[in-house]
Design a protein around this motif. Structure first.
Motif, short mmCIF file in Angstrom:
data_model
loop_
_atom_site.label_atom_id
_atom_site.label_comp_id
_atom_site.label_asym_id
_atom_site.label_seq_id
_atom_site.Cartn_x
_atom_site.Cartn_y
_atom_site.Cartn_z
N HIS A 18 0.85 -1.19 0.00
CA HIS A 18 0.00 0.00 0.00
C HIS A 18 0.88 1.23 0.00
N SER A 19 0.40 2.28 -0.62
CA SER A 19 1.09 3.57 -0.54
C SER A 19 0.83 4.17 0.83
N ALA A 20 1.63 5.13 1.21
CA ALA A 20 1.43 5.82 2.48
C ALA A 20 0.05 6.45 2.53
N GLN A 21 -0.39 7.00 1.41
CA GLN A 21 -1.71 7.63 1.35
C GLN A 21 -2.81 6.60 1.60
N GLU A 22 -2.72 5.43 0.97
CA GLU A 22 -3.72 4.38 1.18
C GLU A 22 -3.73 3.92 2.63
N LEU A 23 -2.54 3.78 3.21
CA LEU A 23 -2.46 3.36 4.61
C LEU A 23 -3.08 4.40 5.54
N GLY A 24 -2.88 5.67 5.23
CA GLY A 24 -3.49 6.73 6.01
C GLY A 24 -5.01 6.67 5.95
N GLN A 25 -5.53 6.37 4.76
CA GLN A 25 -6.98 6.23 4.60
C GLN A 25 -7.50 5.03 5.39
N LEU A 26 -6.76 3.92 5.36
CA LEU A 26 -7.15 2.76 6.15
C LEU A 26 -7.17 3.09 7.64
N LYS A 27 -6.17 3.85 8.06
CA LYS A 27 -6.08 4.23 9.47
C LYS A 27 -7.28 5.11 9.86
N ASP A 28 -7.64 6.04 8.99
CA ASP A 28 -8.80 6.89 9.26
C ASP A 28 -10.07 6.06 9.40
N ARG A 29 -10.26 5.08 8.52
CA ARG A 29 -11.45 4.22 8.59
C ARG A 29 -11.42 3.37 9.85
N LEU A 30 -10.25 2.89 10.21
CA LEU A 30 -10.11 2.07 11.41
C LEU A 30 -10.47 2.86 12.66
N MET A 31 -10.10 4.13 12.68
CA MET A 31 -10.40 4.97 13.83
C MET A 31 -11.91 5.11 14.04
N LYS A 32 -12.68 5.02 12.94
CA LYS A 32 -14.13 5.18 13.00
C LYS A 32 -14.87 3.85 13.15
N ALA A 33 -14.15 2.75 13.01
CA ALA A 33 -14.79 1.43 13.04
C ALA A 33 -15.26 1.06 14.45
N ASN A 34 -16.31 0.28 14.50
CA ASN A 34 -16.87 -0.18 15.76
C ASN A 34 -16.13 -1.45 16.19
N LEU A 35 -15.02 -1.25 16.89
CA LEU A 35 -14.16 -2.35 17.33
C LEU A 35 -13.85 -2.20 18.80
N ALA A 36 -13.49 -3.31 19.42
CA ALA A 36 -13.01 -3.25 20.80
C ALA A 36 -11.72 -2.45 20.82
N ASP A 37 -11.51 -1.67 21.88
CA ASP A 37 -10.33 -0.82 21.96
C ASP A 37 -9.04 -1.60 21.80
N SER A 38 -8.96 -2.79 22.39
CA SER A 38 -7.72 -3.58 22.30
C SER A 38 -7.46 -4.03 20.85
N ASP A 39 -8.52 -4.42 20.13
CA ASP A 39 -8.36 -4.83 18.73
C ASP A 39 -7.94 -3.64 17.87
N ARG A 40 -8.59 -2.51 18.08
CA ARG A 40 -8.27 -1.31 17.32
C ARG A 40 -6.81 -0.92 17.56
N GLU A 41 -6.38 -0.97 18.82
CA GLU A 41 -5.01 -0.57 19.16
C GLU A 41 -3.98 -1.45 18.45
N GLN A 42 -4.23 -2.76 18.42
CA GLN A 42 -3.30 -3.66 17.73
C GLN A 42 -3.24 -3.35 16.24
N MET A 43 -4.40 -3.10 15.64
CA MET A 43 -4.43 -2.80 14.21
C MET A 43 -3.76 -1.46 13.92
N LEU A 44 -3.95 -0.49 14.80
CA LEU A 44 -3.32 0.81 14.60
C LEU A 44 -1.81 0.71 14.69
N ILE A 45 -1.32 -0.10 15.60
CA ILE A 45 0.12 -0.29 15.73
C ILE A 45 0.68 -0.90 14.43
N ALA A 46 -0.01 -1.92 13.91
CA ALA A 46 0.43 -2.56 12.66
C ALA A 46 0.41 -1.56 11.51
#
Length: 138
Positions: free
Chosen positions: A85-113
């Motif tokens: 993924h390009s940096a831009q695509e990854l940033g968009q994924l991160k933005d969507r992840l921040m808005k997703a309805n996920l458990a905080d621990s799951d979101r945190e792991q995905m954000l770190i990755a």
């Protein structure tokens, strides 16, 4: 996304692939070769499907070799075709992840990755347009 094909017995080739900039006629050919719809093709490329990635390689090669048949697509080793993924695509994924309805621990792991992948993209010399990189653990 960035696609790099590095065959052991040939020259490395690199392409930029933007799924949103594929003509409908080409997308239909890709769907036919892939055996699924456009959205599933895009998802499977990102998920690492070898079938989807082989179809992607065929599509990219036909940009220069217009008569290349799918059957003549190189039988590459899995590690010879890298999709990033390009940096831009990854940033968009991160933005969507921040808005997703996920458990905080799951979101945190995905954000770190994602932050690791964004750092790697930036290390490759990419920029994130209008985005500041932040560490999700802060």
């Amino acid at each position: 996304m960035h696609v790099t094909y590095s065959p052991a017995d040939g020259e490395t080739q690199r392409w930029e692939f933007d799924p949103g900039k594929v003509r409908a006629s080409q997308a239909e050919l890709i769907e036919k070769r892939f055996g699924g719809n456009w959205d599933s093709f895009r998802t499977e490329v990102q998920a690492g499907s070898i079938r989807a990635r082989r179809v992607l390689l065929w599509h990219l090669l036909t940009r220069e070799h217009h008569t290349l048949r799918f059957e003549d697509t190189p039988d590459f080793y899995a590690g010879e075709l890298v999709v990033e993924h390009s940096a831009q695509e990854l940033g968009q994924l991160k933005d969507r992840l921040m808005k997703a309805n996920l458990a905080d621990s799951d979101r945190e792991q995905m954000l770190i990755a994602l932050d690791i992948e964004i750092s790697e993209a930036i290390a490759r010399g990419e920029q994130m347009e209008g985005k500041a990189i932040s560490n999700s653990a802060d």
